[in-house]
Scaffold this motif. Structure first.
Motif, short mmCIF file in Angstrom:
data_model
loop_
_atom_site.label_atom_id
_atom_site.label_comp_id
_atom_site.label_asym_id
_atom_site.label_seq_id
_atom_site.Cartn_x
_atom_site.Cartn_y
_atom_site.Cartn_z
N ASP A 248 55.34 38.38 37.23
CA ASP A 248 54.28 38.14 37.73
C ASP A 248 52.90 38.30 37.17
OD1 ASP A 248 55.35 36.89 40.24
OD2 ASP A 248 55.76 39.08 40.95
N VAL A 249 51.86 37.54 37.00
CA VAL A 249 50.72 38.15 36.55
C VAL A 249 50.29 39.02 37.46
CG1 VAL A 249 48.35 37.20 35.68
CG2 VAL A 249 50.50 35.82 35.54
N LEU A 250 49.75 40.26 36.90
CA LEU A 250 49.11 41.26 37.95
C LEU A 250 47.78 41.55 37.12
CD1 LEU A 250 51.97 43.79 38.15
CD2 LEU A 250 51.43 42.04 39.62
N TYR A 251 46.85 41.86 38.37
CA TYR A 251 45.29 41.89 37.73
C TYR A 251 44.95 43.20 38.59
CZ TYR A 251 40.27 41.40 38.16
OH TYR A 251 38.97 41.40 37.78
N ARG A 252 44.16 44.00 38.09
CA ARG A 252 43.49 45.18 38.81
C ARG A 252 42.05 45.00 38.46
NH1 ARG A 252 43.99 51.39 37.13
NH2 ARG A 252 42.92 50.26 35.51
N ALA A 253 41.48 44.65 39.56
CA ALA A 253 39.87 44.58 39.48
C ALA A 253 39.18 45.85 39.00
CB ALA A 253 39.44 44.33 40.93
N PRO A 254 38.14 45.84 38.41
CA PRO A 254 37.44 46.96 38.20
C PRO A 254 37.24 47.92 39.18
CG PRO A 254 36.30 44.98 37.18
CD PRO A 254 37.44 44.76 38.03
N LEU B 73 49.08 31.96 37.68
CA LEU B 73 48.72 31.98 35.94
C LEU B 73 47.50 31.19 35.82
CD1 LEU B 73 50.27 32.52 33.61
CD2 LEU B 73 51.27 30.58 33.69
N ASP B 74 47.47 29.87 36.32
CA ASP B 74 46.20 29.21 36.22
C ASP B 74 45.06 30.06 36.54
OD1 ASP B 74 47.72 27.10 35.39
OD2 ASP B 74 47.84 26.04 37.15
N GLN B 75 45.01 30.68 37.48
CA GLN B 75 43.83 31.53 37.99
C GLN B 75 43.64 32.59 36.90
OE1 GLN B 75 44.05 33.64 41.63
NE2 GLN B 75 41.94 34.32 41.41
N ALA B 76 44.59 33.16 36.58
CA ALA B 76 44.36 34.20 35.20
C ALA B 76 44.02 33.78 33.92
CB ALA B 76 45.87 34.83 35.04
N ILE B 77 44.54 32.62 33.64
CA ILE B 77 44.08 31.90 32.40
C ILE B 77 42.41 31.46 32.44
CG2 ILE B 77 44.12 29.85 30.82
CD1 ILE B 77 47.36 30.21 31.26
N ASP B 78 42.34 31.02 33.66
CA ASP B 78 40.97 30.47 33.96
C ASP B 78 39.89 31.68 33.86
OD1 ASP B 78 41.42 27.96 34.09
OD2 ASP B 78 41.32 27.94 36.13
N MET B 79 40.29 32.91 34.30
CA MET B 79 39.52 34.10 34.27
C MET B 79 39.28 34.68 32.76
SD MET B 79 40.94 36.17 37.47
CE MET B 79 40.48 37.84 37.20
#
Length: 188
Positions: A103-109, A119-125
């Motif tokens: 999975d694409v994992l994201y940790r906000a600041p 995945l599409d959201q992560a690529i756009d970010m």
């Protein structure tokens, strides 16, 4: 313990048969005689390249029921001639590990938690951040008016797990975007 059982031990069978070096059938158990390689039942064999470094060793990937069952060195590869380093030889575990993150994992600041992203959201970010950094740090010319056409707002750091073609394309992408700070682990 019975004498018959002791005489059935591999070392006694080996000595009785004259197989001094233990390379014959006397050292095989019933279980080992019935074993077969994982590769014999494979549905197909796919040629691939090891993902770990920039050397590009050839691999044979054995697939059964659409699952990788074994990865071995490709003897037809002019680079590795059938050999793999320990990491390359263990790359089947990379594919089949139950701990593999898919999975694409994201940790906000300032956050302490990871969240899953589409995945599409992560690529756009990522695209939005690259474009913003490029726009905010773009340099058309230097102090003397000489053209620069570059950005120091982002840099590229590649890894040795990519093959030469992928590294080439990443270099071309970052250069086209105006980045000049490009480095790669495989180059060192």
């Amino acid at each position: 313990m019975s004498t018959k059982r002791v005489l059935g031990w591999p070392v006694f069978r080996q000595l009785r048969s004259g197989d001094v070096f233990g390379r014959g059938e006397t050292t095989q158990s019933r279980k080992s005689k019935n074993l077969s390689a994982r590769t014999t039942d494979a549905d197909r064999v796919v040629q691939s390249v090891c993902p770990y470094c920039a050397v590009g060793c050839g691999q044979r990937v054995f697939v059964k029921d659409e699952k990788v069952v074994q990865i071995e060195g490709d003897p037809d590869s002019p680079i590795s001639r059938g050999r793999l380093c320990p990491k390359g030889a263990a790359s089947e575990q990379l594919v089949n590990s139950s701990r593999r993150v898919t999975d694409v994992l994201y940790r906000a600041p300032k956050s302490t938690e990871w969240q899953k992203l589409d995945l599409d959201q992560a690529i756009d970010m990522i695209a939005d951040r690259v474009l913003e950094a490029r726009a905010n740090h773009w340099e058309d010319t230097d102090e003397q008016g000489r053209p620069l056409n570059r950005t120091l707002g982002f840099a590229g750091l590649g890894g040795a797990t990519l093959d030469n073609e992928e590294n080439y394309l990443i270099k071309k992408l970052f250069t086209a975007a105006g980045a000049v700070q490009l480095e790669n682990q495989a180059r060192i």
